[in-house]
Design an enzyme around this catalytic site. Structure first.
Site, PDB file in Angstrom:
ATOM      1  N   CYS A  92       0.812  -1.226   0.000  1.00  0.00           N
ATOM      2  CA  CYS A  92       0.000   0.000   0.000  1.00  0.00           C
ATOM      3  C   CYS A  92       0.840   1.269   0.000  1.00  0.00           C
ATOM      4  O   CYS A  92       0.307   2.356  -0.240  1.00  0.00           O
ATOM      5  CB  CYS A  92      -0.944   0.011   1.202  1.00  0.00           C
ATOM      6  SG  CYS A  92      -2.158  -1.322   1.165  1.00  0.00           S
ATOM      7  N   HIS A 343      -9.220   2.587  -2.797  1.00  0.00           N
ATOM      8  CA  HIS A 343      -7.842   2.249  -2.439  1.00  0.00           C
ATOM      9  C   HIS A 343      -7.222   1.334  -3.491  1.00  0.00           C
ATOM     10  O   HIS A 343      -7.162   0.124  -3.313  1.00  0.00           O
ATOM     11  CB  HIS A 343      -7.853   1.578  -1.065  1.00  0.00           C
ATOM     12  CG  HIS A 343      -6.502   1.258  -0.500  1.00  0.00           C
ATOM     13  ND1 HIS A 343      -5.317   1.726  -1.045  1.00  0.00           N
ATOM     14  CD2 HIS A 343      -6.137   0.487   0.570  1.00  0.00           C
ATOM     15  CE1 HIS A 343      -4.308   1.268  -0.325  1.00  0.00           C
ATOM     16  NE2 HIS A 343      -4.776   0.524   0.649  1.00  0.00           N
TER      17      HIS A 343
END
Length: 391
Positions: A92, A343
């Site tokens: 991430c 995301h």
């Protein structure tokens, strides 16, 4: 350090609208998402006075088809045969790590213009296979699909991120009510930003996706009735969605910005933490970064943290002394974060920098204003980058 002619400066930043996996961007490969934002960021940099040829493209990506998708995206963007490309995988934190990598190259004097960012197409990511009883990656005729590669070796903690967010919430005393309230606030901020046109100048429209697909009006009563998604307090509303999207920035040395406004990359760090609590990573990363730069969090005007889970964001902000429900609600993800926007793993860190660019540079913040971007990384790490407005 800030007067050094080789100090890296972000002079342009663009992103796609974020699509929920399987929806608006479902037919686009990862390089097809990345190429338009590379073109847009380069066009913006040219309009700002940057004349240097593109030396490299550095993109974060987690679940792509393999090979060098940055090189493929560079070719698709029409940057020419001489522009190479490199892929960075810090989960991430990949998009933010790509920008930090590009900044290091600029500071070293090796390059004068790098396009950096990230892209993720969860919709078109290939399925992975391994033989039952053997480590992932050893495929043969008996191979079975698996969801992700391991973040830690056998015998070490390697939780799924949702389950890890539940554990972090319990460890730090983050209640279900606070998580719901944070998610509601993220969506409200994002909807307000859309309505005010604050995303217009930073985005590149692809196909029929003309807004971030996730952002919507949430009913607090409905949120309260949602069942836990992983057995604890995290629900579908307080976890970020699997998404498709891309973002890119143009990084040049101070000597080449020719007076164009931008974000000076002061410093950045990546640090490890307990793999059982991967969401905790931004805490030591931010603390180390601020100590190294001699800055205080009170000096930072905007903090963009990748909102993987509301519980994770709240655990981090509590530890850093940020009051997201009160005095700091307007400086932590002020236009909403990944909970509301989506995301796309490899791109989210670059989206955070794009948001800082819009909020601070396009928004007219005075020179010297500080912005901070940070993300947790699967396997137990955190990344943080400190940026400063220049005019």
């Amino acid at each position: 350090m800030t007067d050094d002619y080789r100090t890296p400066v972000v002079v342009a930043a663009r992103r796609t609208f974020v699509g929920t996996a399987g929806k608006g961007h479902r037919g686009l490969l990862v390089d097809e998402l990345a190429a338009p934002v590379l073109v847009a960021a380069l066009d913006d940099a040219r309009r700002a006075g940057t004349t240097a040829p593109v030396d490299d493209v550095v993109l974060g990506n987690c679940t792509g088809p393999g090979g060098n998708v940055a090189r493929v995206a560079a070719l698709r963007a029409g940057l020419g045969d001489r522009v190479p490309g490199m892929v960075v995988d810090r989960q991430c934190g990949s998009g933010l790590a790509a920008i930090l990598t590009a900044s290091h190259a600029v500071r070293s004097g090796a390059v004068d213009l790098v396009l950096a960012g990230g892209a993720e197409s969860a919709s078109t990511a290939p399925e992975r296979w391994h033989r039952p009883g053997q480590a992932p990656g050893r495929a043969n005729a008996d191979a079975q699909p698996f969801a992700r590669a391991p973040f830690a070796p056998e015998g070490s903690p390697d939780p799924e991120m949702g389950a890890a967010a539940d554990v972090l919430a319990a460890a730090r005393g983050i209640s279900r009510d606070r998580q719901d309230a944070y998610a509601l606030a993220s969506h409200r901020k994002a909807l307000a930003a859309h309505a005010a046109g604050r995303f217009d100048r930073e985005t590149v429209t692809l196909g029929t996706v003309v807004r971030d697909e996730r952002a919507r009006v949430l009913d607090p009563a409905l949120l309260a009735r949602l069942r836990p998604a992983f057995g604890g307090t995290v629900t579908a509303a307080t976890a970020s969605p699997v998404s498709d999207g891309a973002a890119a920035v143009a990084v040049v040395p101070e000597s080449s910005r020719h007076g164009a406004p931008g974000l000076r990359v002061l410093d950045g760090v990546v640090v490890g933490c307990d793999p059982a609590l991967p969401g905790w990573g931004p805490v030591p990363a931010v603390q180390h970064l601020l100590a190294r730069t001699g800055r205080s969090l009170d000096e930072v005007a905007v903090v963009e943290i990748v909102e993987a889970f509301a519980a994770q964001v709240l655990a981090v902000t509590d530890a850093l002394g940020l009051d997201t429900a009160g005095r700091d609600s307007g400086r932590v993800c002020p236009d909403g974060g990944a909970l509301a926007l989506g995301h796309p793993w490899g791109a989210s860190g670059a989206i955070a920098v794009t948001r800082l660019f819009s909020r601070l540079v396009r928004g007219g913040a005075p020179a010297g204003t500080l912005g901070l971007a940070t993300a947790a990384i699967g396997g137990g790490s955190g990344i943080a980058v400190l940026l400063e407005v220049v005019r």
